[in-house]
Write a protein that holds these residues in place. Structure first.
Motif, short mmCIF file in Angstrom:
data_model
loop_
_atom_site.label_atom_id
_atom_site.label_comp_id
_atom_site.label_asym_id
_atom_site.label_seq_id
_atom_site.Cartn_x
_atom_site.Cartn_y
_atom_site.Cartn_z
N LYS A 28 1.20 -6.91 -12.95
CA LYS A 28 1.88 -6.91 -11.64
C LYS A 28 3.16 -7.74 -11.71
O LYS A 28 4.16 -7.41 -11.07
CB LYS A 28 0.93 -7.45 -10.57
CG LYS A 28 1.54 -7.53 -9.19
CD LYS A 28 1.90 -6.17 -8.63
CE LYS A 28 2.45 -6.32 -7.22
NZ LYS A 28 3.06 -5.09 -6.75
N VAL A 31 5.91 -5.60 -12.95
CA VAL A 31 6.34 -4.68 -11.87
C VAL A 31 7.24 -5.43 -10.90
O VAL A 31 8.27 -4.90 -10.45
CB VAL A 31 5.13 -4.05 -11.16
CG1 VAL A 31 5.56 -3.25 -9.94
CG2 VAL A 31 4.35 -3.17 -12.12
N PHE A 34 10.69 -5.68 -12.37
CA PHE A 34 11.42 -4.41 -12.22
C PHE A 34 11.92 -4.27 -10.78
O PHE A 34 13.09 -3.93 -10.56
CB PHE A 34 10.53 -3.21 -12.56
CG PHE A 34 10.35 -2.97 -14.03
CD1 PHE A 34 11.43 -2.75 -14.87
CD2 PHE A 34 9.08 -2.94 -14.59
CE1 PHE A 34 11.26 -2.52 -16.22
CE2 PHE A 34 8.90 -2.70 -15.94
CZ PHE A 34 9.99 -2.49 -16.76
N ASP A 35 11.05 -4.53 -9.82
CA ASP A 35 11.43 -4.39 -8.41
C ASP A 35 12.56 -5.35 -8.04
O ASP A 35 13.48 -4.98 -7.32
CB ASP A 35 10.22 -4.61 -7.50
CG ASP A 35 9.21 -3.46 -7.57
OD1 ASP A 35 9.58 -2.36 -8.05
OD2 ASP A 35 8.06 -3.66 -7.15
N LEU A 71 12.24 -9.67 -18.14
CA LEU A 71 11.69 -8.53 -18.87
C LEU A 71 11.80 -8.69 -20.39
O LEU A 71 10.82 -8.48 -21.11
CB LEU A 71 12.38 -7.24 -18.41
CG LEU A 71 12.11 -6.86 -16.95
CD1 LEU A 71 13.06 -5.75 -16.50
CD2 LEU A 71 10.66 -6.45 -16.77
N LEU A 117 15.71 1.60 -15.17
CA LEU A 117 14.69 0.67 -14.68
C LEU A 117 13.60 1.38 -13.90
O LEU A 117 12.42 1.04 -14.01
CB LEU A 117 15.34 -0.42 -13.82
CG LEU A 117 16.14 -1.47 -14.58
CD1 LEU A 117 16.94 -2.34 -13.61
CD2 LEU A 117 15.24 -2.33 -15.45
N ARG A 121 9.75 1.29 -14.82
CA ARG A 121 8.78 0.80 -13.83
C ARG A 121 7.71 1.85 -13.54
O ARG A 121 6.52 1.55 -13.47
CB ARG A 121 9.49 0.43 -12.52
CG ARG A 121 8.52 -0.20 -11.50
CD ARG A 121 9.03 -0.19 -10.10
NE ARG A 121 9.33 1.17 -9.69
CZ ARG A 121 10.12 1.48 -8.67
NH1 ARG A 121 10.71 0.54 -7.97
NH2 ARG A 121 10.34 2.74 -8.35
N ASP A 122 8.13 3.11 -13.42
CA ASP A 122 7.17 4.18 -13.16
C ASP A 122 6.19 4.34 -14.32
O ASP A 122 4.99 4.54 -14.12
CB ASP A 122 7.88 5.49 -12.87
CG ASP A 122 8.61 5.49 -11.53
OD1 ASP A 122 8.41 4.54 -10.73
OD2 ASP A 122 9.41 6.42 -11.29
N TRP A 124 5.37 1.94 -16.39
CA TRP A 124 4.54 0.74 -16.34
C TRP A 124 3.47 0.89 -15.27
O TRP A 124 2.31 0.54 -15.49
CB TRP A 124 5.43 -0.47 -16.07
CG TRP A 124 4.77 -1.77 -16.33
CD1 TRP A 124 4.36 -2.66 -15.38
CD2 TRP A 124 4.44 -2.36 -17.58
NE1 TRP A 124 3.80 -3.76 -15.97
CE2 TRP A 124 3.83 -3.60 -17.33
CE3 TRP A 124 4.60 -1.95 -18.91
CZ2 TRP A 124 3.38 -4.43 -18.34
CZ3 TRP A 124 4.16 -2.79 -19.91
CH2 TRP A 124 3.55 -4.01 -19.63
N ASN A 125 3.83 1.44 -14.11
CA ASN A 125 2.86 1.66 -13.04
C ASN A 125 1.81 2.69 -13.44
O ASN A 125 0.66 2.61 -13.00
CB ASN A 125 3.56 2.10 -11.75
CG ASN A 125 4.11 0.92 -10.97
OD1 ASN A 125 3.56 -0.17 -11.00
ND2 ASN A 125 5.20 1.15 -10.28
#
Length: 144
Positions: A28, A31, A34-35, A71, A117, A121-122, A124-125
Protein backbone atom coordinates in the motif's frame (compact mmCIF):
# COMPACT_ATOMS: atom_id res chain seq x y z
CA UNK A 1 -7.24 32.96 18.28
CA UNK A 2 -7.75 29.38 17.03
CA UNK A 3 -6.31 29.68 13.52
CA UNK A 4 -8.11 29.52 10.25
CA UNK A 5 -10.46 26.81 9.10
CA UNK A 6 -8.05 26.21 6.20
CA UNK A 7 -5.23 25.40 8.65
CA UNK A 8 -7.45 23.02 10.58
CA UNK A 9 -8.44 21.13 7.46
CA UNK A 10 -4.78 20.72 6.47
CA UNK A 11 -3.86 19.51 9.95
CA UNK A 12 -6.70 16.98 9.89
CA UNK A 13 -5.68 15.77 6.42
CA UNK A 14 -2.05 15.45 7.54
CA UNK A 15 -3.02 13.35 10.57
CA UNK A 16 -5.19 11.15 8.36
CA UNK A 17 -2.38 10.69 5.86
CA UNK A 18 0.19 9.93 8.57
CA UNK A 19 -2.16 7.41 10.18
CA UNK A 20 -2.65 5.77 6.78
CA UNK A 21 1.11 5.51 6.30
CA UNK A 22 1.67 3.94 9.72
CA UNK A 23 -1.09 1.38 9.17
CA UNK A 24 -0.27 0.61 5.52
CA UNK A 25 1.35 -2.55 4.24
CA UNK A 26 4.54 -2.17 2.20
CA UNK A 27 2.43 -2.79 -0.91
CA UNK A 28 0.00 0.00 0.00
CA UNK A 29 2.91 2.38 0.69
CA UNK A 30 4.11 1.95 -2.90
CA UNK A 31 0.59 2.67 -4.18
CA UNK A 32 0.57 5.81 -2.03
CA UNK A 33 3.86 6.90 -3.62
CA UNK A 34 2.40 6.41 -7.11
CA UNK A 35 -0.70 8.37 -6.11
CA UNK A 36 1.37 11.17 -4.59
CA UNK A 37 3.48 11.49 -7.74
CA UNK A 38 0.34 11.56 -9.89
CA UNK A 39 -1.26 14.28 -7.75
CA UNK A 40 1.96 16.31 -8.00
CA UNK A 41 1.97 15.93 -11.79
CA UNK A 42 -1.68 17.01 -12.05
CA UNK A 43 -0.86 20.10 -10.02
CA UNK A 44 2.20 20.74 -12.20
CA UNK A 45 0.06 20.48 -15.34
CA UNK A 46 -2.43 22.96 -13.92
CA UNK A 47 0.39 25.32 -13.02
CA UNK A 48 1.97 24.95 -16.44
CA UNK A 49 -1.29 25.60 -18.27
CA UNK A 50 -2.21 28.60 -16.10
CA UNK A 51 1.26 30.13 -16.25
CA UNK A 52 1.88 29.64 -12.53
CA UNK A 53 5.61 28.93 -12.76
CA UNK A 54 6.13 28.59 -9.00
CA UNK A 55 3.38 25.96 -8.67
CA UNK A 56 4.65 24.10 -11.73
CA UNK A 57 8.24 24.01 -10.49
CA UNK A 58 7.33 23.03 -6.93
CA UNK A 59 5.03 20.24 -8.12
CA UNK A 60 7.50 18.85 -10.64
CA UNK A 61 10.18 18.86 -7.94
CA UNK A 62 7.82 17.00 -5.62
CA UNK A 63 7.09 14.37 -8.28
CA UNK A 64 10.81 13.90 -8.93
CA UNK A 65 11.45 13.53 -5.20
CA UNK A 66 8.72 10.89 -4.88
CA UNK A 67 10.06 8.98 -7.88
CA UNK A 68 13.73 9.15 -6.85
CA UNK A 69 13.56 9.09 -3.04
CA UNK A 70 10.46 6.93 -2.80
CA UNK A 71 9.88 4.58 -5.70
CA UNK A 72 13.50 4.20 -6.81
CA UNK A 73 14.82 3.98 -3.27
CA UNK A 74 12.31 1.20 -2.47
CA UNK A 75 13.68 -1.07 -5.19
CA UNK A 76 15.57 -4.13 -4.00
CA UNK A 77 17.84 -4.77 -6.96
CA UNK A 78 19.35 -7.86 -5.38
CA UNK A 79 16.02 -9.59 -4.80
CA UNK A 80 14.24 -7.99 -7.76
CA UNK A 81 16.87 -8.82 -10.37
CA UNK A 82 16.13 -7.72 -13.91
CA UNK A 83 12.68 -6.37 -13.05
CA UNK A 84 14.10 -4.05 -10.39
CA UNK A 85 16.90 -2.96 -12.74
CA UNK A 86 14.34 -2.20 -15.45
CA UNK A 87 12.18 -0.21 -13.05
CA UNK A 88 15.23 1.70 -11.85
CA UNK A 89 16.00 2.70 -15.44
CA UNK A 90 12.38 3.66 -16.06
CA UNK A 91 12.27 5.81 -12.91
CA UNK A 92 15.53 7.48 -13.97
CA UNK A 93 14.01 8.15 -17.40
CA UNK A 94 10.88 9.66 -15.83
CA UNK A 95 12.89 11.98 -13.60
CA UNK A 96 14.92 13.16 -16.58
CA UNK A 97 11.77 13.77 -18.59
CA UNK A 98 10.30 15.82 -15.74
CA UNK A 99 13.40 18.03 -15.65
CA UNK A 100 13.01 18.53 -19.40
CA UNK A 101 9.31 19.34 -19.02
CA UNK A 102 10.12 21.93 -16.39
CA UNK A 103 12.72 23.60 -18.58
CA UNK A 104 10.78 23.47 -21.86
CA UNK A 105 7.30 23.98 -20.39
CA UNK A 106 5.84 21.07 -22.40
CA UNK A 107 2.63 19.57 -20.98
CA UNK A 108 2.96 16.54 -23.27
CA UNK A 109 6.03 15.40 -21.35
CA UNK A 110 4.18 15.60 -18.03
CA UNK A 111 1.32 13.63 -19.58
CA UNK A 112 3.80 10.98 -20.83
CA UNK A 113 5.18 10.49 -17.30
CA UNK A 114 1.63 10.43 -15.90
CA UNK A 115 0.73 7.60 -18.30
CA UNK A 116 3.80 5.62 -17.30
CA UNK A 117 3.05 6.05 -13.59
CA UNK A 118 -0.60 5.07 -14.09
CA UNK A 119 0.42 1.90 -15.93
CA UNK A 120 2.86 0.97 -13.17
CA UNK A 121 0.35 1.77 -10.42
CA UNK A 122 -2.34 -0.29 -12.15
CA UNK A 123 0.06 -3.23 -12.51
CA UNK A 124 1.03 -2.86 -8.85
CA UNK A 125 -2.64 -2.80 -7.84
CA UNK A 126 -3.28 -5.93 -9.92
CA UNK A 127 -0.97 -7.90 -7.64
CA UNK A 128 -2.47 -6.45 -4.45
CA UNK A 129 -4.47 -9.55 -3.63
CA UNK A 130 -1.55 -11.94 -3.81
CA UNK A 131 -0.21 -13.35 -0.51
CA UNK A 132 3.23 -11.84 -1.13
CA UNK A 133 1.75 -8.36 -1.53
CA UNK A 134 -0.38 -8.56 1.59
CA UNK A 135 2.48 -9.79 3.76
CA UNK A 136 0.33 -12.70 4.97
CA UNK A 137 2.22 -15.94 5.19
CA UNK A 138 0.29 -18.77 3.59
CA UNK A 139 0.25 -22.19 5.24
CA UNK A 140 2.40 -24.84 3.62
CA UNK A 141 -0.25 -27.28 2.44
CA UNK A 142 2.34 -29.71 1.08
CA UNK A 143 3.42 -30.68 4.60
CA UNK A 144 -0.13 -31.14 5.91
Amino acid sequence: MFGSRHTGVHAYAKVGMETGVVAASPHKLIVMLFDGALVALSTALNGMRSGNIAEKGKSISKAIMIIDSGLRAALDKKAGGEIAEGLDSLYEYMSGRLVTANITNEPAILEEVQRLLIELRDAWNAIADTPAASGIKQPNLASA
